[in-house]
Structures are given as C-alpha cells and as structure tokens.
Design a protein around this motif. Structure first.
Motif, PDB file in Angstrom:
ATOM      1  N   GLY A  49     104.560  44.159  19.596  1.00 15.79           N
ATOM      2  CA  GLY A  49     105.012  43.925  20.988  1.00 15.79           C
ATOM      3  C   GLY A  49     103.854  44.448  22.030  1.00 15.79           C
ATOM      4  N   GLN A  53     105.689  42.839  27.802  1.00 16.38           N
ATOM      5  CA  GLN A  53     106.932  42.707  27.128  1.00 16.38           C
ATOM      6  C   GLN A  53     107.741  43.889  27.246  1.00 16.38           C
ATOM      7  N   GLY A  54     107.111  45.122  27.044  1.00 13.04           N
ATOM      8  CA  GLY A  54     108.073  46.324  26.868  1.00 13.04           C
ATOM      9  C   GLY A  54     108.332  46.823  28.252  1.00 13.04           C
ATOM     10  N   ASP A 123     110.363  43.804  17.530  1.00 12.39           N
ATOM     11  CA  ASP A 123     109.407  43.464  18.492  1.00 12.39           C
ATOM     12  C   ASP A 123     109.719  44.035  19.833  1.00 12.39           C
ATOM     13  N   ASP A 124     110.844  44.133  20.267  1.00 19.97           N
ATOM     14  CA  ASP A 124     111.386  44.865  21.429  1.00 19.97           C
ATOM     15  C   ASP A 124     111.092  46.414  21.330  1.00 19.97           C
ATOM     16  N   ALA A 127     107.357  46.768  21.701  1.00 18.55           N
ATOM     17  CA  ALA A 127     106.972  46.398  23.056  1.00 18.55           C
ATOM     18  C   ALA A 127     107.295  47.701  24.035  1.00 18.55           C
ATOM     19  N   LYS A 144      98.670  46.107  22.946  1.00 19.92           N
ATOM     20  CA  LYS A 144      99.730  45.593  21.943  1.00 19.92           C
ATOM     21  C   LYS A 144      99.563  46.359  20.833  1.00 19.92           C
TER      22      LYS A 144
END
Length: 172
Positions: A49, A53-54, A123-124, A127, A144
């Motif tokens: 992530g 996105q985070g 993935d979240d 992130a 990342k």
C-alpha cells in the motif's frame, strides 16, 4: 427428589474430563487465527500500500476517531510528539513512542477500525500504516510499504525501550 436429581447431575458433570469435549483444530482453522506479526516482520502477509492510498482509506475509516491527519480526534493521537517523551508532558504517538513499524501493521490489521476490527484488506492495512508513518515524517509522501519494506522502517524510538534482564536473549 430434587436433591437426588442434583447429585446425579453433578456426578455426570464432574466426571467428564476436558478431553471429552471438542476436537483438535485443523491447520486451516489455526491459520485463521495465526495472524500475529513480530517486530522483525515474521508473520507479515503479502500485500502493499502507498501513502496516497492510505490517506483515502484513513479518511474513510479512521479520521472519525483519530481526527484529520491523525490529530484532534476523540481517540488516541497518532502523529506528532517527537522529542516530548522526556518532557513533563510526553505525547505518545506512533512516531514518538512506538519502537517497531511492524507492530503498527499488526495492530491495525487485528484491531482497527474500531467499529469493524479486521475488516480492512491487507493492501488497505499496508496503506494506512504507510499514511500514519508519513504523518510522522518517517515515510515520504511517495512511500510504499509491503512485507519486505515494512520491517526495514526504523522508528525514531527504536532504542528507547530497554528489555528487562529476564527477557533478554543473553540468558538463553
């Protein structure tokens, strides 16, 4: 009669051993609960992530409790506080207090968001961890994280914890 019934019921219950109940857990069942992540990164799952996105995931799932930018919410402050631990008013945040970035991932993965723990995708979770580390000046805005890079993150307070002698590896 009631006393006799109670005594008979007690005899049946008290004679049952713990081995008479349940069954051994299957490897698949154990895997569902084996989600802890160690400080060295052992246990980190595949995924990745970015800070960008985070920021979005945080706004949707975390800001209501922790405030915009991890400050000012009704729950714990997540950002800032660097240099305050030795002061009369220490501010314990991810950036000022936590010794390992891997434990940030672990905590988010298992316990957050508060209203639906464990609901974020891997993935979240990476992130959100990236975004929180960015808020603390530990990861750049284009940063990342994944299971290889997260254990490499050096937290500012990494050396601020001194293990008790009975827990040190030198006694093994």
């Amino acid at each position: 009669m009631a006393l006799l019934s109670g005594a008979v019921a007690f005899a049946f219950v008290s004679s049952a051993a713990a081995s008479d109940f349940g069954r051994p857990a299957t490897p698949d069942e154990i895997a569902l609960w084996d989600i802890d992540v160690r400080p060295d990164g052992k246990g980190l799952p595949q995924g990745s992530g970015t800070v960008a996105q985070g920021k979005q995931v945080f706004a949707e799932n975390c800001a209501a409790c922790h405030g915009d930018n991890g400050v000012g919410g009704i729950k714990d402050r997540l950002a800032g506080g660097q240099g305050t631990l030795a002061s009369a008013m220490p501010v314990k945040t991810v950036g000022s207090f936590w010794p390992y970035a891997t434990t940030l991932f672990d905590y988010i993965h298992r316990a957050m968001p508060y209203q639906a723990p464990g609901s974020l995708s891997l993935d979240d979770t990476y992130a959100v961890a990236a975004y929180i580390l960015n808020l603390n000046g530990i990861l750049p805005a284009e940063g990342k994280l994944d299971n290889h890079s997260l254990p490499e993150v050096r937290m500012p307070n990494r050396d601020g914890f001194i293990p008790e002698p009975e827990f040190s590896s030198s006694k093994k």
